[in-house]
Write a protein that holds these residues in place. Sequence first.
Motif, PDB file in Angstrom:
ATOM      1  N   ASN A  15      -6.589   3.225  -6.577  1.00 59.16           N
ATOM      2  CA  ASN A  15      -6.172   2.438  -5.436  1.00 59.16           C
ATOM      3  C   ASN A  15      -4.611   2.047  -5.462  1.00 59.16           C
ATOM      4  O   ASN A  15      -4.259   1.634  -6.669  1.00 59.16           O
ATOM      5  CB  ASN A  15      -6.882   1.972  -4.910  1.00 59.16           C
ATOM      6  CG  ASN A  15      -7.942   1.896  -4.104  1.00 59.16           C
ATOM      7  OD1 ASN A  15      -8.478   3.264  -3.773  1.00 59.16           O
ATOM      8  ND2 ASN A  15      -9.070   1.201  -4.395  1.00 59.16           N
ATOM      9  N   ARG A  16      -3.495   2.791  -4.728  1.00 59.67           N
ATOM     10  CA  ARG A  16      -2.267   2.270  -5.114  1.00 59.67           C
ATOM     11  C   ARG A  16      -2.255   0.817  -3.696  1.00 59.67           C
ATOM     12  O   ARG A  16      -3.042   0.879  -2.277  1.00 59.67           O
ATOM     13  CB  ARG A  16      -1.709   3.009  -3.978  1.00 59.67           C
ATOM     14  CG  ARG A  16      -1.455   4.581  -5.341  1.00 59.67           C
ATOM     15  CD  ARG A  16      -1.368   3.690  -6.464  1.00 59.67           C
ATOM     16  NE  ARG A  16      -0.855   4.765  -7.182  1.00 59.67           N
ATOM     17  CZ  ARG A  16      -2.156   5.535  -7.887  1.00 59.67           C
ATOM     18  NH1 ARG A  16      -3.074   4.727  -8.497  1.00 59.67           N
ATOM     19  NH2 ARG A  16      -1.836   6.426  -9.027  1.00 59.67           N
ATOM     20  N   THR A  17      -1.365   0.062  -3.587  1.00 56.78           N
ATOM     21  CA  THR A  17      -0.962  -1.283  -2.507  1.00 56.78           C
ATOM     22  C   THR A  17      -0.190  -0.921  -1.960  1.00 56.78           C
ATOM     23  O   THR A  17       0.656   0.520  -1.896  1.00 56.78           O
ATOM     24  CB  THR A  17      -0.521  -2.738  -3.629  1.00 56.78           C
ATOM     25  OG1 THR A  17       1.066  -2.417  -4.718  1.00 56.78           O
ATOM     26  CG2 THR A  17      -1.815  -2.939  -3.950  1.00 56.78           C
ATOM     27  N   GLU A  20       3.519  -0.445  -3.395  1.00 55.50           N
ATOM     28  CA  GLU A  20       3.763   0.340  -4.521  1.00 55.50           C
ATOM     29  C   GLU A  20       3.830   1.749  -3.686  1.00 55.50           C
ATOM     30  O   GLU A  20       4.658   2.744  -4.706  1.00 55.50           O
ATOM     31  CB  GLU A  20       1.842   0.734  -5.342  1.00 55.50           C
ATOM     32  CG  GLU A  20       1.798  -0.332  -6.771  1.00 55.50           C
ATOM     33  CD  GLU A  20       0.484  -0.456  -6.949  1.00 55.50           C
ATOM     34  OE1 GLU A  20      -0.033  -0.793  -8.312  1.00 55.50           O
ATOM     35  OE2 GLU A  20      -0.489  -0.442  -6.312  1.00 55.50           O
TER      36      GLU A  20
END
Length: 184
Positions: A15-17, A20
């Motif tokens: 998962n990417r924020t 990011e």
Amino acid sequence: MAIRIKSHWWNEASNRTLPEIASALAFISWRIALDKAINLHCERFVYADDAQRLGVIREYLAFLIQVADRLAHGRFADDARRVLITSLVRNVIAHCQDNSQDLLGPGDYGSPFVDLLNRRSADYAQYQLDQDGPSYAFLRHLGFEIQNLMGAGQENRWVIDQVMDKDGWDAYKSFAKAFRDLFD
């Protein structure tokens, strides 16, 4: 001239924020804006100097930030959208600062970009961007601002047409695809 934009994550399971993703979008924005500035030169439009070329890149970046905000509008809640766009702008400012400093020497290049972005945000707010892309007026404004930067001399007389009819549209398509890909 087409550039290859990497818009898929190496490890898609992770998962990417939003910050990011915004960082990746900022890098992609810089690459697209630089490519379009180079393309103008390849099409025989003339830059007076590196500062003028960086001005064109900044115009494309302001345009692409507006596109990102419009694309995020229907996709995210207001708080998430604010995080994404704020992070995108911060990363773009860092790219502008670093690259401008490399070419033009020490100085504050981020603050003038923020001022430009604030002016362009008010300008672009008047124009439509829907599922089919930016309106004619949206692209015309980008072309108009780049024409103003480059001058309307004989060699740059048709730069507005190049930006409206080809480069601006190509920048939008590349960025919109990358935006979708990074979230899918």
